[in-house]
Write a protein that holds these residues in place. Structure first.
Motif, PDB file in Angstrom:
ATOM      1  N   ASP A  70       0.859  -1.183   0.000  1.00  0.00           N
ATOM      2  CA  ASP A  70       0.000   0.000   0.000  1.00  0.00           C
ATOM      3  C   ASP A  70       0.896   1.233   0.000  1.00  0.00           C
ATOM      4  O   ASP A  70       2.086   1.173   0.359  1.00  0.00           O
ATOM      5  N   ASN A  71       0.350   2.394  -0.388  1.00  0.00           N
ATOM      6  CA  ASN A  71       1.193   3.585  -0.503  1.00  0.00           C
ATOM      7  C   ASN A  71       0.385   4.856  -0.282  1.00  0.00           C
ATOM      8  O   ASN A  71      -0.847   4.828  -0.205  1.00  0.00           O
ATOM      9  N   PHE A  72       1.094   5.968  -0.196  1.00  0.00           N
ATOM     10  CA  PHE A  72       0.463   7.281  -0.149  1.00  0.00           C
ATOM     11  C   PHE A  72       1.409   8.271  -0.828  1.00  0.00           C
ATOM     12  O   PHE A  72       2.597   7.979  -1.057  1.00  0.00           O
ATOM     13  N   THR A  73       0.913   9.449  -1.148  1.00  0.00           N
ATOM     14  CA  THR A  73       1.688  10.438  -1.911  1.00  0.00           C
ATOM     15  C   THR A  73       2.051  11.623  -1.034  1.00  0.00           C
ATOM     16  O   THR A  73       1.201  12.160  -0.312  1.00  0.00           O
ATOM     17  N   LEU A  74       3.351  12.012  -1.123  1.00  0.00           N
ATOM     18  CA  LEU A  74       3.797  13.280  -0.556  1.00  0.00           C
ATOM     19  C   LEU A  74       3.978  14.254  -1.716  1.00  0.00           C
ATOM     20  O   LEU A  74       4.751  13.988  -2.644  1.00  0.00           O
ATOM     21  N   TYR A  75       3.217  15.322  -1.673  1.00  0.00           N
ATOM     22  CA  TYR A  75       3.327  16.302  -2.742  1.00  0.00           C
ATOM     23  C   TYR A  75       4.538  17.197  -2.516  1.00  0.00           C
ATOM     24  O   TYR A  75       5.046  17.339  -1.395  1.00  0.00           O
ATOM     25  N   ASN A  76       4.993  17.782  -3.607  1.00  0.00           N
ATOM     26  CA  ASN A  76       6.214  18.594  -3.592  1.00  0.00           C
ATOM     27  C   ASN A  76       6.178  19.594  -2.433  1.00  0.00           C
ATOM     28  O   ASN A  76       5.243  20.365  -2.287  1.00  0.00           O
ATOM     29  N   GLY A  77       7.203  19.501  -1.570  1.00  0.00           N
ATOM     30  CA  GLY A  77       7.325  20.406  -0.435  1.00  0.00           C
ATOM     31  C   GLY A  77       6.792  19.834   0.872  1.00  0.00           C
ATOM     32  O   GLY A  77       7.002  20.427   1.935  1.00  0.00           O
ATOM     33  N   GLU A  78       6.101  18.708   0.815  1.00  0.00           N
ATOM     34  CA  GLU A  78       5.561  18.115   2.034  1.00  0.00           C
ATOM     35  C   GLU A  78       6.566  17.145   2.654  1.00  0.00           C
ATOM     36  O   GLU A  78       7.460  16.633   1.962  1.00  0.00           O
ATOM     37  N   GLY A  79       6.386  16.885   3.943  1.00  0.00           N
ATOM     38  CA  GLY A  79       7.228  15.924   4.640  1.00  0.00           C
ATOM     39  C   GLY A  79       6.395  14.981   5.489  1.00  0.00           C
ATOM     40  O   GLY A  79       5.193  15.188   5.683  1.00  0.00           O
ATOM     41  N   PHE A  80       7.047  13.943   5.965  1.00  0.00           N
ATOM     42  CA  PHE A  80       6.381  12.981   6.843  1.00  0.00           C
ATOM     43  C   PHE A  80       7.412  12.478   7.841  1.00  0.00           C
ATOM     44  O   PHE A  80       8.508  12.034   7.448  1.00  0.00           O
ATOM     45  N   GLU A  81       7.068  12.564   9.147  1.00  0.00           N
ATOM     46  CA  GLU A  81       8.003  12.165  10.200  1.00  0.00           C
ATOM     47  C   GLU A  81       7.219  11.711  11.429  1.00  0.00           C
ATOM     48  O   GLU A  81       5.991  11.578  11.388  1.00  0.00           O
ATOM     49  N   ARG A  82       7.974  11.476  12.509  1.00  0.00           N
ATOM     50  CA  ARG A  82       7.366  11.028  13.759  1.00  0.00           C
ATOM     51  C   ARG A  82       6.223  11.963  14.180  1.00  0.00           C
ATOM     52  O   ARG A  82       6.333  13.173  14.059  1.00  0.00           O
ATOM     53  N   ARG A  83       5.095  11.371  14.669  1.00  0.00           N
ATOM     54  CA  ARG A  83       3.867  12.022  15.144  1.00  0.00           C
ATOM     55  C   ARG A  83       2.963  12.492  14.015  1.00  0.00           C
ATOM     56  O   ARG A  83       1.858  12.972  14.276  1.00  0.00           O
ATOM     57  N   ASP A  84       3.386  12.347  12.734  1.00  0.00           N
ATOM     58  CA  ASP A  84       2.453  12.608  11.634  1.00  0.00           C
ATOM     59  C   ASP A  84       1.528  11.406  11.471  1.00  0.00           C
ATOM     60  O   ASP A  84       1.837  10.290  11.902  1.00  0.00           O
ATOM     61  N   ALA A  85       0.363  11.616  10.819  1.00  0.00           N
ATOM     62  CA  ALA A  85      -0.646  10.565  10.721  1.00  0.00           C
ATOM     63  C   ALA A  85      -1.192  10.461   9.314  1.00  0.00           C
ATOM     64  O   ALA A  85      -1.157  11.421   8.531  1.00  0.00           O
ATOM     65  N   LEU A  86      -1.712   9.281   9.012  1.00  0.00           N
ATOM     66  CA  LEU A  86      -2.333   8.985   7.722  1.00  0.00           C
ATOM     67  C   LEU A  86      -3.761   8.511   7.945  1.00  0.00           C
ATOM     68  O   LEU A  86      -4.058   7.882   8.951  1.00  0.00           O
TER      69      LEU A  86
ATOM     70  N   VAL B  43       5.938   8.937  -4.218  1.00  0.00           N
ATOM     71  CA  VAL B  43       5.026   7.915  -3.715  1.00  0.00           C
ATOM     72  C   VAL B  43       5.769   7.123  -2.646  1.00  0.00           C
ATOM     73  O   VAL B  43       6.833   6.552  -2.916  1.00  0.00           O
ATOM     74  N   VAL B  44       5.204   7.102  -1.443  1.00  0.00           N
ATOM     75  CA  VAL B  44       5.807   6.395  -0.312  1.00  0.00           C
ATOM     76  C   VAL B  44       5.104   5.047  -0.163  1.00  0.00           C
ATOM     77  O   VAL B  44       3.878   4.985  -0.071  1.00  0.00           O
ATOM     78  N   THR B  45       5.883   3.978  -0.176  1.00  0.00           N
ATOM     79  CA  THR B  45       5.335   2.619  -0.133  1.00  0.00           C
ATOM     80  C   THR B  45       5.613   1.986   1.222  1.00  0.00           C
ATOM     81  O   THR B  45       6.677   2.195   1.814  1.00  0.00           O
ATOM     82  N   PHE B  46       4.640   1.204   1.682  1.00  0.00           N
ATOM     83  CA  PHE B  46       4.801   0.482   2.947  1.00  0.00           C
ATOM     84  C   PHE B  46       5.546  -0.825   2.688  1.00  0.00           C
ATOM     85  O   PHE B  46       5.178  -1.604   1.812  1.00  0.00           O
ATOM     86  N   LYS B  47       6.620  -1.039   3.441  1.00  0.00           N
ATOM     87  CA  LYS B  47       7.416  -2.260   3.328  1.00  0.00           C
ATOM     88  C   LYS B  47       7.789  -2.749   4.723  1.00  0.00           C
ATOM     89  O   LYS B  47       8.076  -1.946   5.613  1.00  0.00           O
TER      90      LYS B  47
ATOM     91  N   ASN C 104      12.303   5.944  -0.068  1.00  0.00           N
ATOM     92  CA  ASN C 104      10.895   6.323  -0.281  1.00  0.00           C
ATOM     93  C   ASN C 104       9.932   5.227   0.197  1.00  0.00           C
ATOM     94  O   ASN C 104       8.872   5.021  -0.379  1.00  0.00           O
ATOM     95  N   GLN C 105      10.338   4.538   1.225  1.00  0.00           N
ATOM     96  CA  GLN C 105       9.492   3.501   1.820  1.00  0.00           C
ATOM     97  C   GLN C 105       9.420   3.707   3.339  1.00  0.00           C
ATOM     98  O   GLN C 105      10.254   4.394   3.926  1.00  0.00           O
ATOM     99  N   ILE C 106       8.407   3.110   3.939  1.00  0.00           N
ATOM    100  CA  ILE C 106       8.197   3.260   5.381  1.00  0.00           C
ATOM    101  C   ILE C 106       7.640   1.946   5.924  1.00  0.00           C
ATOM    102  O   ILE C 106       7.060   1.146   5.170  1.00  0.00           O
ATOM    103  N   GLU C 107       7.825   1.689   7.205  1.00  0.00           N
ATOM    104  CA  GLU C 107       7.405   0.428   7.800  1.00  0.00           C
ATOM    105  C   GLU C 107       5.896   0.203   7.610  1.00  0.00           C
ATOM    106  O   GLU C 107       5.093   1.134   7.697  1.00  0.00           O
ATOM    107  N   SER C 108       5.523  -1.050   7.378  1.00  0.00           N
ATOM    108  CA  SER C 108       4.121  -1.392   7.193  1.00  0.00           C
ATOM    109  C   SER C 108       3.329  -1.094   8.472  1.00  0.00           C
ATOM    110  O   SER C 108       3.818  -1.296   9.590  1.00  0.00           O
ATOM    111  N   VAL C 109       2.074  -0.631   8.275  1.00  0.00           N
ATOM    112  CA  VAL C 109       1.190  -0.389   9.411  1.00  0.00           C
ATOM    113  C   VAL C 109       0.712  -1.714  10.001  1.00  0.00           C
ATOM    114  O   VAL C 109       0.716  -1.916  11.215  1.00  0.00           O
ATOM    115  N   HIS C 110       0.293  -2.633   9.128  1.00  0.00           N
ATOM    116  CA  HIS C 110      -0.183  -3.944   9.576  1.00  0.00           C
ATOM    117  C   HIS C 110       0.745  -5.026   9.044  1.00  0.00           C
ATOM    118  O   HIS C 110       1.167  -4.989   7.877  1.00  0.00           O
TER     119      HIS C 110
END
Length: 698
Positions: free
Chosen positions: A237-253, A281-285, A291-297
């Motif tokens: 599964d994945n989600f999109t970070l648009y140009n200029g956006e970031g994602f880090e600790r305490r952010d949510a989806l 595009v950030v993918t869960f792995k 450009n990947q991040i730990e899976s939620v489930h």
């Protein structure tokens, strides 16, 4: 000499203090008694002999006291919970309903509890629906949940945002529910602090929270790349970070469970992603790379709790420092401007009423609304001080034991003074509670009666109906030491039943029994129950009844088909044998009911009748549903009241009598002017009026 016939029309002042023997100027003097034992006073004015205590079961441990807790799930399902110890000293619980033990697989249902008898005096409880919250200063708060008559679970409460000071043997000792909040108070190291849970969530004690979703959480949504109908952050599964956006600790989806429920997943790992110059595009792995991040489930459908938190819409999360609390957040209040006295009780009213060892307080909204973290006000209302015992709510008032244990006070709001006051209900009968009161139980039906267990094991009963100016004390005396009392509504009798644990010394044995006060007498002498620790038989005519093993070797009184039977001795096997067969038999320990009005005052040609020589010629008594009894100048000089006529068959009950009877008085001249009415047979008595014929020597 003058002759007077003063009419004693009611006993609504109950037993009065010996210090009032000279207060003939007091209106309650004429409605009071020098002694009132084993009688209940009715709000109508009459005094009725109390019924006997029916034996239900022996307590779990004859050497250690038990605690009785009332539990009312609804009007048809009410229980008495017995907390006690087994022979090994381990805490155990039994359940009573319908005047009997609840069984499981043919045996009394029992379960372990972590409390021992030495801790019962500090055990607090509050009920909500099928859950009882238990607190003790040396135990974590627990919930006792009823699943069925013979299925109860006991668990530690799992709190959200529990105060840090609730650790080890430093736990809250007072509990109640108020405005949809669980209220806990008084840890040993913070005896004046009160904690309110969040509104609607009795396990959430966080002082500052925010409600999901937080600002910005809706901007980033998970896309389903696995075609499984869920957007729950599984691998690929994945989600999109648009140009200029970031994602880090305490952010949510924002995502969605397979059942369609919207969920938010907040990140708590170390990956830090930024879209610089272009969308990514950030993918869960499970093992993320660029450009990947730990899976939620995980693959087994469990939440990857090392890296993610899951929230539903409306869930709460901690607020950031500097934010104000929400109106329904938890609250912590410490009573200030007081002596270092612990909070002893909490009572939910329009405000929260609080009793401390040093005085009475209220906590409420300063603006007259509901309590919120920014609108809470604590006010000191009195200085009487309260004991550790549980109070009782009686109408608009709360009755509690004063700190020394010798007074019962009524805390109530007075409109004319715009304040709360605590009136002493024992001021006219201080001797009734002189030994100290250790616990109370309140029966609403059929009459409003507060029962107080004294430290010497005697029961005191207060018939209390302030709107009718009735506050009548009497003493309930039984052979033994009453340890504890509780009241619960009975669907069978449609009244509140008094249950007691009583320790009786019988010969060389000590037994502890759980007993219940029998229903009030209803006119049929055959079914009148006027023995203690007793049992009944109903069936074909018999001369032998069994089941009195707890009274083995004792002499018991017997009522057989409504007629008294000579006392008999209980055999070692717990049986008694009668001299005549009967269909309905009641057998148990005897007790004496005694009513002695104050010294008679009828005036004379030369003022008061007090201190003058006088003689009572006879006394007329107006009875209701009465059979048997004696009257005279003292408990040791009595004449029988005759109810049987020559037309009544011997060996059969003549039935209850309502009307007037007269007794010639067996005493000469004296200065006391005392009369006494006694019932010492297992028969009913209700006294409505006493009219003595009194000759006064001028």
């Amino acid at each position: 000499m003058s002759i007077a016939t003063p009419a004693l029309t009611n006993f609504t002042a109950g037993e009065l203090s010996p210090r009032l023997e000279g207060r003939v100027d007091l209106s309650k003097y004429f409605n009071g008694c020098r002694r009132l034992e084993n009688f209940h006073v009715h709000p109508h004015g009459g005094a009725t002999r109390r019924s006997g205590f029916r034996f239900v079961a022996e307590a779990m441990n004859p050497e250690r006291p038990s605690l009785l807790i009332p539990f009312e799930f609804n009007a048809d399902q009410t229980y008495i919970l017995e907390f006690g110890e087994n022979a090994e000293g381990k805490g155990r619980m039994r359940v009573f309903t319908d005047r009997g033990l609840v069984l499981r697989d043919g045996q009394p249902y029992e379960r372990d509890i972590p409390y021992c008898s030495g801790e019962f005096d500090r055990l607090g409880f509050a009920q909500s629906a099928d859950t009882l919250v238990l607190v003790h200063p040396h135990h974590p708060p627990r919930t006792l949940v009823r699943h069925d008559h013979n299925d109860w679970s006991l668990e530690d409460m799992a709190f959200t945002g529990k105060p840090e000071c609730w650790t080890g043997e430093n736990q809250p000792s007072a509990v109640c529910f108020h405005e949809q909040r669980l209220v806990l108070a008084a840890t040993p190291d913070r005896p004046g602090t009160i904690w309110f849970s969040r509104t609607g969530d009795i396990r959430d004690f966080r002082l500052k929270t925010r409600e999901v979703p937080l600002s910005g959480w809706r901007d980033k949504e998970i896309r389903d790349a696995n075609n499984d109908g869920a957007r729950d952050g599984r691998q690929n599964d994945n989600f999109t970070l648009y140009n200029g956006e970031g994602f880090e600790r305490r952010d949510a989806l924002k995502g969605q469970n397979p059942d369609g429920e919207t969920r938010y997943y907040r990140y708590k790992g170390e990956v830090n992603l930024v879209a610089e110059g272009a969308d990514i595009v950030v993918t869960f792995k499970d093992a993320p790379g660029k450009n990947q991040i730990e899976s939620v489930h995980l693959a087994d459908d469990t939440l990857n709790t090392d890296f993610w938190e899951s929230f539903a819409v409306g869930d709460r999360t901690d607020a950031v420092p500097g934010d104000d609390p929400l109106d329904d957040d938890a609250i912590e209040v410490t009573l200030c401007g007081r002596q270092a006295n612990a909070i002893e009780f909490l009572v939910p009213k329009s405000k929260l009423w609080i009793g401390t060892a040093g005085g009475e307080w209220t906590v409420g909204s300063g603006t007259g609304g509901v309590i919120t973290p920014r609108d809470v006000k604590a006010s000191r209302e009195g200085t009487s001080g309260a004991a550790q015992a549980r109070p009782e709510a009686v109408g608009y008032a709360t009755l509690f034991i004063q700190r020394a244990g010798r007074k019962i006070r009524e805390m109530t709001y007075r409109f004319e003074a715009d304040s709360y006051v605590s009136k002493d209900l024992t001021v006219l009968a201080e001797h009734v509670t002189e030994s100290g009161v250790v616990c109370m139980a309140y029966a609403r039906e059929p009459d409003s009666v507060l029962y107080c267990v004294r430290s010497d094991g005697t029961l005191a009963a207060l018939t209390y109906m302030p709107d009718q100016e009735v506050a009548a004390w009497s003493r309930i005396i039984t052979r033994g030491h009453v340890d504890y009392a509780a009241c619960i509504y009975s669907r069978e009798t449609r009244r509140d039943e008094l249950w007691i644990v009583v320790r009786r010394k019988l010969g060389t044995r000590t037994v502890r029994c759980v007993e219940v006060l029998e229903d009030v007498f209803h006119g049929d002498v055959t079914h009148g129950f006027f023995v203690d620790s007793g049992l009944s038989y109903s069936g074909p005519p018999t001369t032998t009844i069994a089941g009195l093993n707890h009274l083995a070797g004792e002499i018991v009184h017997v009522l057989a088909d409504g007629a008294t039977h000579p006392p008999v001795t209980v055999s070692a096997e717990g049986t008694v044998t009668l001299t005549r067969a009967a269909r309905v038999i009641h057998a148990g320990l005897p007790y004496v009911s005694l009513l002695q009005p104050m010294r008679l005052e009828a005036g004379s040609m030369r003022g008061t009748a007090q201190t003058k020589r006088k003689r009572i010629i006879k006394v007329s008594l107006r009875f209701h549903d009465t059979l048997g009894g004696r009257a005279g100048p003292s408990p040791h000089r009595l004449e029988p009241v005759h109810f049987r006529s020559s037309a009544d068959p011997m060996g059969m009950s003549p039935g209850a009598w309502s009307g007037d009877k007269s007794v010639a008085f067996p005493q000469g001249w004296n200065r006391d002017g005392l009369l006494t009415v006694v019932q010492d047979q297992p028969l009913p008595m209700t006294v409505l009026m006493i009219v003595p014929a009194l000759v006064i020597n001028e």
